[in-house]
Enzyme design. Structure first.
Site, mmCIF file in Angstrom:
data_model
loop_
_atom_site.group_PDB
_atom_site.id
_atom_site.type_symbol
_atom_site.label_atom_id
_atom_site.label_comp_id
_atom_site.label_asym_id
_atom_site.label_seq_id
_atom_site.Cartn_x
_atom_site.Cartn_y
_atom_site.Cartn_z
ATOM 1 N N ARG A 275 32.784 55.496 22.339
ATOM 2 C CA ARG A 275 32.387 54.434 21.399
ATOM 3 C C ARG A 275 31.298 54.926 20.442
ATOM 4 O O ARG A 275 31.253 54.485 19.298
ATOM 5 C CB ARG A 275 31.905 53.203 22.162
ATOM 6 C CG ARG A 275 33.056 52.377 22.700
ATOM 7 C CD ARG A 275 32.549 51.161 23.415
ATOM 8 N NE ARG A 275 33.611 50.194 23.638
ATOM 9 C CZ ARG A 275 33.423 49.047 24.268
ATOM 10 N NH1 ARG A 275 32.237 48.731 24.743
ATOM 11 N NH2 ARG A 275 34.420 48.206 24.427
ATOM 12 N N LYS B 193 43.849 40.434 34.488
ATOM 13 C CA LYS B 193 43.392 39.218 33.787
ATOM 14 C C LYS B 193 44.584 38.343 33.427
ATOM 15 O O LYS B 193 44.971 38.219 32.254
ATOM 16 C CB LYS B 193 42.631 39.611 32.520
ATOM 17 C CG LYS B 193 41.269 40.209 32.807
ATOM 18 C CD LYS B 193 40.596 40.605 31.506
ATOM 19 C CE LYS B 193 40.157 42.036 31.499
ATOM 20 N NZ LYS B 193 40.327 42.748 30.263
ATOM 21 N N GLY C 12 39.987 48.187 28.455
ATOM 22 C CA GLY C 12 39.027 49.142 28.993
ATOM 23 C C GLY C 12 39.588 49.950 30.151
ATOM 24 O O GLY C 12 39.505 51.180 30.166
ATOM 25 N N GLY D 203 38.434 43.358 25.611
ATOM 26 C CA GLY D 203 38.607 41.932 25.322
ATOM 27 C C GLY D 203 39.040 41.703 23.884
ATOM 28 O O GLY D 203 39.879 40.837 23.603
HETATM 29 P P1 ADP Z 1 42.279 46.170 31.105
HETATM 30 O O1 ADP Z 1 40.796 46.410 31.333
HETATM 31 O O2 ADP Z 1 42.995 47.418 30.731
HETATM 32 O O3 ADP Z 1 42.555 45.028 30.196
HETATM 33 P P2 ADP Z 1 42.440 44.544 33.470
HETATM 34 O O4 ADP Z 1 40.950 44.464 33.520
HETATM 35 O O5 ADP Z 1 43.218 43.318 33.172
HETATM 36 O O6 ADP Z 1 42.896 45.742 32.513
HETATM 37 O O7 ADP Z 1 42.976 45.029 34.894
HETATM 38 C C1 ADP Z 1 42.572 46.237 35.471
HETATM 39 C C2 ADP Z 1 42.372 46.044 36.954
HETATM 40 O O8 ADP Z 1 43.552 45.534 37.558
HETATM 41 C C3 ADP Z 1 42.070 47.360 37.656
HETATM 42 O O9 ADP Z 1 40.779 47.304 38.199
HETATM 43 C C4 ADP Z 1 43.130 47.449 38.743
HETATM 44 O O10 ADP Z 1 42.645 47.940 39.974
HETATM 45 C C5 ADP Z 1 43.587 46.018 38.876
HETATM 46 N N1 ADP Z 1 44.937 45.885 39.449
HETATM 47 C C6 ADP Z 1 46.081 46.378 38.966
HETATM 48 N N2 ADP Z 1 47.114 46.094 39.785
HETATM 49 C C7 ADP Z 1 46.605 45.396 40.816
HETATM 50 C C8 ADP Z 1 47.163 44.804 42.001
HETATM 51 N N3 ADP Z 1 48.477 44.880 42.275
HETATM 52 N N4 ADP Z 1 46.312 44.151 42.824
HETATM 53 C C9 ADP Z 1 45.004 44.056 42.552
HETATM 54 N N5 ADP Z 1 44.418 44.580 41.455
HETATM 55 C C10 ADP Z 1 45.209 45.244 40.604
HETATM 56 C C1 3PG Z 2 33.077 45.350 25.772
HETATM 57 O O1 3PG Z 2 32.633 46.276 26.464
HETATM 58 O O2 3PG Z 2 34.166 44.806 25.987
HETATM 59 C C2 3PG Z 2 32.293 44.949 24.552
HETATM 60 O O3 3PG Z 2 31.193 45.784 24.342
HETATM 61 C C3 3PG Z 2 31.892 43.487 24.631
HETATM 62 O O4 3PG Z 2 31.040 43.276 25.712
HETATM 63 P P1 3PG Z 2 30.911 41.805 26.341
HETATM 64 O O5 3PG Z 2 32.223 41.532 27.034
HETATM 65 O O6 3PG Z 2 29.743 41.885 27.293
HETATM 66 O O7 3PG Z 2 30.680 40.843 25.226
HETATM 67 MG MG MG Z 3 39.355 45.527 32.655
#
Ligand code: ADP
Ligand code: 3PG
Ligand code: MG
Length: 403
Positions: free
Chosen positions: A45, A205, A360, A383
């Protein structure tokens, strides 16, 4: 087509304005991951903000003020000080940077800088008004600059004083080069994509990603659903997901998405087999099973997609010309459950398709799979990229000048 992208593409960029001899303030996203000893584990970043900063230096801006948040501090907390990233910024820019601990008390010092001096203000979330988009904080930040540049794509979905409020009071408000690059990349994948266009969704999510699926059905040709995301869909279809992570409140929503997709002719591909465990903290062989989704053992939870699903998903991936990927296929942080996600990354990199990665954890997983350089574009937004895919006009874009 996603109309929000068309709107966001119209923002003016720093190249459409004159920054020579101007005091510029750049909202960057230096919210980088750090370990307990403040070692930065991924500085992408910061690197991605360099083109805009260098552009301002090359254009002889009077001074360049960098503003960012770090983490989610509650008030002033040294743990979240941007001092921890100062050295890295200085090294990457090959310049000394002036650190301002309290911009409200040090305005004269800031205003006296010249020769494109780089200044970093302390974590903007140390000010209570930041996340509340407090009017006076936005106004005060605006007095520091002649030109406001937003280059914080990762934070562009936040309506905060330094991403939104400030722009209401700044005379000139334009996008930085990263903001432009991000939106152009999403536009390339989603507005006039080379088809077929495949969306891969996974991760955890579920609620926000379900909204995304609903709004994107008009845009994509096919969707692969994996990770914890797919548990909710599989349960909605009647499978016993045992101890898997399931959003029970969203089963009806999931069915509605499947129904709507069918109606629109969008193929949805779900896992046919899964890797599951009854002891996530000790996944030795006797605690891990690979089964069809119909046969998840009692008390087991899914942790990855299985080998048969991978073979099928490989076919879908190789028959796509544009691929947008958000969300890992399993708990990729644990070696035993990383195969689905890493293999999928390999399959994508084996295609000639335009591949865009957002999220992320997904970006981190792609990096760990060794395929980072083989993706067409990896977004710096988690996000933010999700909300963009949901069809929203992100606040930071909304408030900037348009062409
Ligand atoms: P991103 O950050 O790419 O948007 P998310 O935060 O939505 O992705 O999801 C990532 C998380 O989902 C990871 O920490 C991963 O371990 C979890 N995950 C993926 N598949 C499963 C599963 N079957 N059960 C529980 N957690 C899972
Ligand atoms: C992120 O890491 O997704 C951005 O820097 C935004 O951070 P925040 O979810 O704490 O607003
Ligand atoms: Mg995530």
């Amino acid at each position: 087509m996603l109309e929000n992208i068309e709107i966001m593409k119209r923002v003016k960029s720093v190249k459409d304005t004159d920054v020579t001899n101007k005091r510029v303030l750049i909202r960057v996203d230096f919210n980088v991951p750090m370990d307990s000893e403040f070692n930065i584990s991924d500085d992408v970043r910061i690197r991605e903000a360099l083109p805009t900063i260098n552009f301002c230096i090359d254009s002889n801006a009077k001074s360049i003020i960098l503003v960012s948040h770090l983490g989610r501090p509650k008030g002033r907390d040294e743990k979240y000080s941007l001092k921890h990233i100062l050295k890295r910024v200085e090294r990457l820019l090959n310049r000394e940077v002036l650190f301002i601990d309290d911009f409200q008390a040090q305005k004269d010092l800031i205003n006296s800088q010249s020769d494109s001096k780089i200044i970093i203000l302390e974590n903007t979330r140390f000010y209570e008004g930041e996340t509340k988009n407090d009017e006076s904080l936005g106004r005060e930040l605006a007095t520091l600059c002649d030109v406001y540049i937003n280059d914080a794509f990762g934070t562009s979905h936040r309506k905060h004083a330094s991403t939104y409020g400030i722009a209401q009071y700044a005379d000139v408000k334009v996008a930085g080069l990263l903001l432009k690059k991000e939106i152009d990349s999403f536009a390339k994948a989603l507005t006039k994509p080379t088809r077929p266009l495949l969306l891969i969704v996974g991760g955890a999510k579920v609620s926000s990603k379900l909204t995304l699926l609903e709004s994107i059905l008009d845009v994509v040709d096919k969707i692969i659903i994996g990770g914890a995301m797919s548990n909710t869909f599989l349960k909605a279809l009647g499978h016993n997901m045992q101890q898997s992570l399931v959003e029970n409140d969203l089963l009806y929503e999931a069915l509605k998405v499947l129904e709507k997709a069918k109606h629109k002719g969008v193929n949805i591909y779900l896992p046919v087999d899964v890797v599951s465990t009854d002891d996530i903290s000790n996944p030795t062989l006797e605690h891990v099973k690979i089964t069809p989704v119909q046969d998840i053992p009692t008390n087991y939870m899914t942790a990855d997609i299985g080998p048969a699903s991978l073979r099928l998903f490989k076919e879908v991936v190789s028959a796509s010309d544009t691929i947008v990927w958000n969300g890992p296929m399993g708990i990729y942080e644990i070696d035993k459950f990383s195969r689905g996600t890493f293999r999928l990354a390999h399959y994508i990199s084996d295609t000639y398709s335009y591949s865009l990665v957002g999220g992320g954890d997904t970006a981190d997983a792609v990096d760990k799979s060794g395929e980072k350089d083989n993706m067409s574009f990896i977004s710096t937004g988690g996000g933010a990229s999700l909300e963009l895919l949901e069809g929203k006009v992100l606040p930071a874009f909304e408030i900037l000048e348009k062409k």
